[in-house]
Write an enzyme that holds these catalytic residues in place. Structure first.
Site, PDB file in Angstrom:
ATOM      1  CB  CYS A 167     -47.098 112.161  83.248  1.00 53.07           C
ATOM      2  SG  CYS A 167     -47.153 110.349  83.241  1.00 53.07           S
TER       3      CYS A 167
ATOM      4  CB  CYS B 193     -57.537 114.340  85.376  1.00 48.90           C
ATOM      5  SG  CYS B 193     -59.010 113.382  85.166  1.00 48.90           S
TER       6      CYS B 193
ATOM      7  CB  CYS C  99     -47.111 109.622  90.973  1.00 47.58           C
ATOM      8  SG  CYS C  99     -47.177 108.464  89.578  1.00 47.58           S
TER       9      CYS C  99
ATOM     10  CD  GLU D 299     -55.275 116.422  97.197  1.00 43.29           C
ATOM     11  OE1 GLU D 299     -54.867 117.416  97.792  1.00 43.29           O
ATOM     12  OE2 GLU D 299     -55.533 116.418  95.978  1.00 43.29           O
TER      13      GLU D 299
ATOM     14  CB  CYS E 186     -49.462 114.515  85.931  1.00 41.70           C
ATOM     15  SG  CYS E 186     -50.316 113.889  87.394  1.00 41.70           S
TER      16      CYS E 186
ATOM     17  CB  CYS F 274     -61.386 109.590  91.865  1.00 36.00           C
ATOM     18  SG  CYS F 274     -59.757 109.731  91.118  1.00 36.00           S
TER      19      CYS F 274
HETATM   20  N1  SAH Z   1     -51.007 106.694  87.105  1.00 33.82           N
HETATM   21  C1  SAH Z   1     -52.266 106.271  86.545  1.00 33.82           C
HETATM   22  C2  SAH Z   1     -53.406 106.758  87.388  1.00 33.82           C
HETATM   23  C3  SAH Z   1     -53.626 108.270  87.337  1.00 33.82           C
HETATM   24  S1  SAH Z   1     -55.056 108.504  86.444  1.00 33.82           S
HETATM   25  C4  SAH Z   1     -52.343 106.725  85.101  1.00 33.82           C
HETATM   26  O1  SAH Z   1     -51.494 107.499  84.692  1.00 33.82           O
HETATM   27  O2  SAH Z   1     -53.205 106.262  84.368  1.00 33.82           O
HETATM   28  C5  SAH Z   1     -55.096 110.136  86.124  1.00 33.82           C
HETATM   29  C6  SAH Z   1     -55.419 110.417  84.666  1.00 33.82           C
HETATM   30  O3  SAH Z   1     -55.421 111.832  84.513  1.00 33.82           O
HETATM   31  C7  SAH Z   1     -54.339 109.873  83.759  1.00 33.82           C
HETATM   32  O4  SAH Z   1     -54.837 109.472  82.518  1.00 33.82           O
HETATM   33  C8  SAH Z   1     -53.467 111.094  83.631  1.00 33.82           C
HETATM   34  O5  SAH Z   1     -52.635 111.020  82.517  1.00 33.82           O
HETATM   35  C9  SAH Z   1     -54.483 112.204  83.540  1.00 33.82           C
HETATM   36  N2  SAH Z   1     -53.914 113.520  83.850  1.00 33.82           N
HETATM   37  C10 SAH Z   1     -52.802 113.789  84.556  1.00 33.82           C
HETATM   38  N3  SAH Z   1     -52.579 115.119  84.599  1.00 33.82           N
HETATM   39  C11 SAH Z   1     -53.578 115.710  83.927  1.00 33.82           C
HETATM   40  C12 SAH Z   1     -53.909 117.071  83.631  1.00 33.82           C
HETATM   41  N4  SAH Z   1     -53.164 118.083  84.074  1.00 33.82           N
HETATM   42  N5  SAH Z   1     -55.016 117.299  82.900  1.00 33.82           N
HETATM   43  C13 SAH Z   1     -55.792 116.271  82.490  1.00 33.82           C
HETATM   44  N6  SAH Z   1     -55.524 114.989  82.737  1.00 33.82           N
HETATM   45  C14 SAH Z   1     -54.431 114.700  83.429  1.00 33.82           C
END
Ligand code: SAH
Length: 359
Positions: A118, A337, A114, A94, A121, A107
């Protein structure tokens, strides 16, 4: 002699010049090809009208140009637009267009899925299916720029889609070089932000890159224990080591590291967390981007109230930290995000994948 055609979409301009050289074709045609493919969004060699007919025939027999195919295109009530793109092997990723934030922003993804897993996520739930190639990473920008009429406009790129860019380092940096070419889209590294969970050897390599994007680090917690729970790579690259690498990171004048911090209700959003965060960032030229959780089925956390978010932000601001709260965009089309996910998972557990893939 027959050999598989080379993919022009995977070549930096220097590589393309060398490939043309090897065919006895003048090198300057590489610039024309780059202009067609990147600047004009045209990949069909027959439409490249400033190339002679015989040259077009040679190019067609020697090269292909692979471009991710748009198979889904959704627009949110807030105008955020999400493209689902299908790759040559039918895997899907995406890419998101976020207008007016204040600039136009793309973006894009660096991996299919991935491996970081986390806890909050959705992409992390997919596991890692594979790395994207440089051509697939840059290809998302070509497709987005063409689809949104932005080929002739300046735009920002955030590597905040699916995947961990420093876990696919070489392809990510190669894609940035391809996008930077003055004969193509000429994207300045100042307009690119790379977001990472903080893979320390990757940060150290990035610190030496000639073409260095802005850096965003996903912090999300203020103690080792909590960060390991929320961001499992913390086991290998602890908070202290990530912050140390940030302290050493060479920053251009006026530039700062962005620290992203997702706020999870009652978990990492207390006033004490905010005060600890301020202390951790002392001495680092930084700004903090708070991201109230985008909740989803299967994610065991809640979004905090606006009051809690404001309180957290105020504590940082009181300590002279520049802080912004990320407005969530495109939630109705799952473009926000942490909401990027496409069907089809991996059979390996996330922990197995990290063990396999971390340097
Ligand atoms: N792997 C990289 C790039 C992904 S960026 C990183 O982790 O930085 C995506 C951003 O959105 C990251 O800061 C991630 O932690 C955040 N994110 C992931 N899941 C989310 C959620 N459910 N709600 C809000 N932010 C989230």
């Amino acid at each position: 002699m027959s050999h598989p055609p080379a993919d022009l979409a995977e070549l930096e301009i220097g590589e393309l010049e060398a490939a043309l050289d090897a065919l006895g074709v003048e090198r300057f045609h590489a610039r024309q090809l780059y202009r067609w493919i990147y600047k004009r969004g045209i990949t069909d060699v027959d439409r490249m009208t400033d190339l002679s007919r015989p040259l077009r025939e040679t190019l067609k027999s020697e090269f292909t140009v692979t471009t991710p195919r748009v198979v889904g295109d959704d627009v949110s009530v807030d105008s955020t637009r999400k493209l689902v793109l299908e790759l040559a092997d039918a895997r899907r990723i995406e890419a998101v267009f976020i207008p007016d934030t204040p600039a136009m922003t793309f973006c894009i993804s660096t991996q299919v899925g991935c491996a970081m897993s986390c806890g909050f996520c959705l992409t992390g739930k997919m596991g890692l299916l594979r790395n994207l190639t440089a051509g697939e990473i840059a290809g998302q920008v070509r497709v987005l720029a063409a689809a949104t009429g932005m080929l002739d406009h300046a735009f920002n790129i955030v590597l905040m889609g699916m995947g961990e860019p420093l876990h696919n380092y070489d392809s990510t940096m190669k894609a940035l070089r391809m996008l930077h070419s003055e004969h193509g889209l000429a994207v300045s590294p100042r307009r690119v932000t790379l977001s990472t969970v903080g893979i320390v050897p990757g940060l150290e390599r990035l610190a030496r890159e000639p073409l260095m994007p802005n850096l965003a680090v996903s912090l999300h917690a203020t103690t080792e224990e909590q960060r390991t729970m929320l961001v499992p790579p913390n086991r290998k690259y602890p908070l202290a080591a990530v912050l140390e690498a940030c302290r050493r990171f060479p920053l251009k004048k006026r530039s700062r590291i962005t620290f992203e911090y997702v706020l999870l209700d009652g978990v990492n959003d207390t006033p004490e967390d905010a005060r600890r965060l301020a202390r951790l960032l002392a001495g680092i030229k930084s700004k903090v981007n708070l991201i109230p959780l985008n909740p989803a089925a299967g994610i065991p956390y809640e979004r905090p109230s606006d009051e809690r978010v404001s309180r957290f932000a105020e504590i940082l601001a009181d300590r002279h930290i520049t802080v912004s709260v990320r407005k969530s965009r495109g939630r109705d089309i799952r473009a926000a995000c942490g909401q990027l996910i496409v069907e089809g998972g991996s059979t390996k557990s996330a922990a197995q994948q990290i063990a396999l893939l971390m340097p």
